[in-house]
Enzyme design. Sequence first.
Site, PDB file in Angstrom:
ATOM      1  N   ALA A  36      15.024  13.220  -1.502  1.00  0.00           N
ATOM      2  CA  ALA A  36      14.019  12.244  -1.092  1.00  0.00           C
ATOM      3  C   ALA A  36      13.596  12.629   0.322  1.00  0.00           C
ATOM      4  O   ALA A  36      14.158  12.157   1.318  1.00  0.00           O
ATOM      5  CB  ALA A  36      14.610  10.840  -1.126  1.00  0.00           C
ATOM      6  N   ALA A  43      14.673   7.465   8.035  1.00  0.00           N
ATOM      7  CA  ALA A  43      15.334   7.968   6.835  1.00  0.00           C
ATOM      8  C   ALA A  43      14.899   7.145   5.632  1.00  0.00           C
ATOM      9  O   ALA A  43      13.981   6.334   5.725  1.00  0.00           O
ATOM     10  CB  ALA A  43      16.848   7.922   7.012  1.00  0.00           C
ATOM     11  N   ASN A  44      15.547   7.341   4.509  1.00  0.00           N
ATOM     12  CA  ASN A  44      15.263   6.571   3.305  1.00  0.00           C
ATOM     13  C   ASN A  44      16.565   6.310   2.574  1.00  0.00           C
ATOM     14  O   ASN A  44      17.614   6.762   3.000  1.00  0.00           O
ATOM     15  CB  ASN A  44      14.243   7.323   2.432  1.00  0.00           C
ATOM     16  N   ARG A  45      16.495   5.578   1.470  1.00  0.00           N
ATOM     17  CA  ARG A  45      17.701   5.068   0.818  1.00  0.00           C
ATOM     18  C   ARG A  45      18.348   6.010  -0.185  1.00  0.00           C
ATOM     19  O   ARG A  45      19.140   5.586  -1.009  1.00  0.00           O
ATOM     20  CB  ARG A  45      17.394   3.756   0.101  1.00  0.00           C
ATOM     21  N   SER A  46      17.998   7.290  -0.166  1.00  0.00           N
ATOM     22  CA  SER A  46      18.607   8.196  -1.139  1.00  0.00           C
ATOM     23  C   SER A  46      20.100   8.376  -0.864  1.00  0.00           C
ATOM     24  O   SER A  46      20.517   8.619   0.265  1.00  0.00           O
ATOM     25  CB  SER A  46      17.913   9.561  -1.080  1.00  0.00           C
TER      26      SER A  46
END
Length: 224
Positions: free
Chosen positions: A95, A29-32
């Site tokens: 994102a 995943a990512n930090r959005s």
Amino acid sequence: TAQKPLAGRHVLVTSGPTHEPIDPVRYLANRSSGRQGHAVAAAAVEAGARVTLVSGPVAIPDPPGVTVVRVESAREMLAAVEAALPADLAIFAAAVGDWRPAEMRPGKIKKDGSLPAPLQLVENPDILATIAGRSTGRPPLVVGFAAETDAVLDNARKKIARKGCDLIVANDVSAEGGVMGGTENSVHLVSRDGGVETWPKLGKEEVGRRLVARFADLLAQRSS
Ligand code: C5P
């Protein structure tokens, strides 16, 4: 009473991260946080639009008055976006994970004293480029976001050309700014002709309202 600027329009917004499964319990995943995309969706409702929000997994509430379609992976997000068309305005604030594990392991990968096999990654579909490049049913106004840590404007200009969108909202997400996951944003609006407008640091709600006002103006110009 004055007609609201987006009355009668359908606005499609993507927001949040994607989760790309590794096995049943793990993902990439990512930090959005989804805050900026959700704020844009909320502002579009205030402006009178019918709004479909395709959102990855987020911890923030659904904006009132919005039809929310929840997805996890990039491929699910693309399918949900295509199912939500046609739209007058499409804003791709999600994102999206650039890569996903080539295959999802059906069972949990066990910790057995040795390291697991290296993850093989494959590229995800580019949702923005796919929709902006449609020969039929392309929304009249397609907006991308660009989260960059360096050469923000240069990269945004290249991104407009590569993705075929009409406008890029570029922001600096380098660690010093605290934009990723934070409540404020400072953005640059980059248009197809290379023109740039830089806005002061504002709350994400206010950025959402100003963006929506701008998009409504552009749409009105195009359809007049
Ligand atoms: O290439 P990059 O990820 O920086 O592009 C960002 C823009 O493209 C954002 O608008 C994002 O929502 C969109 N995007 C997408 N699908 C992807 C990757 C990015 O829609 N697979």
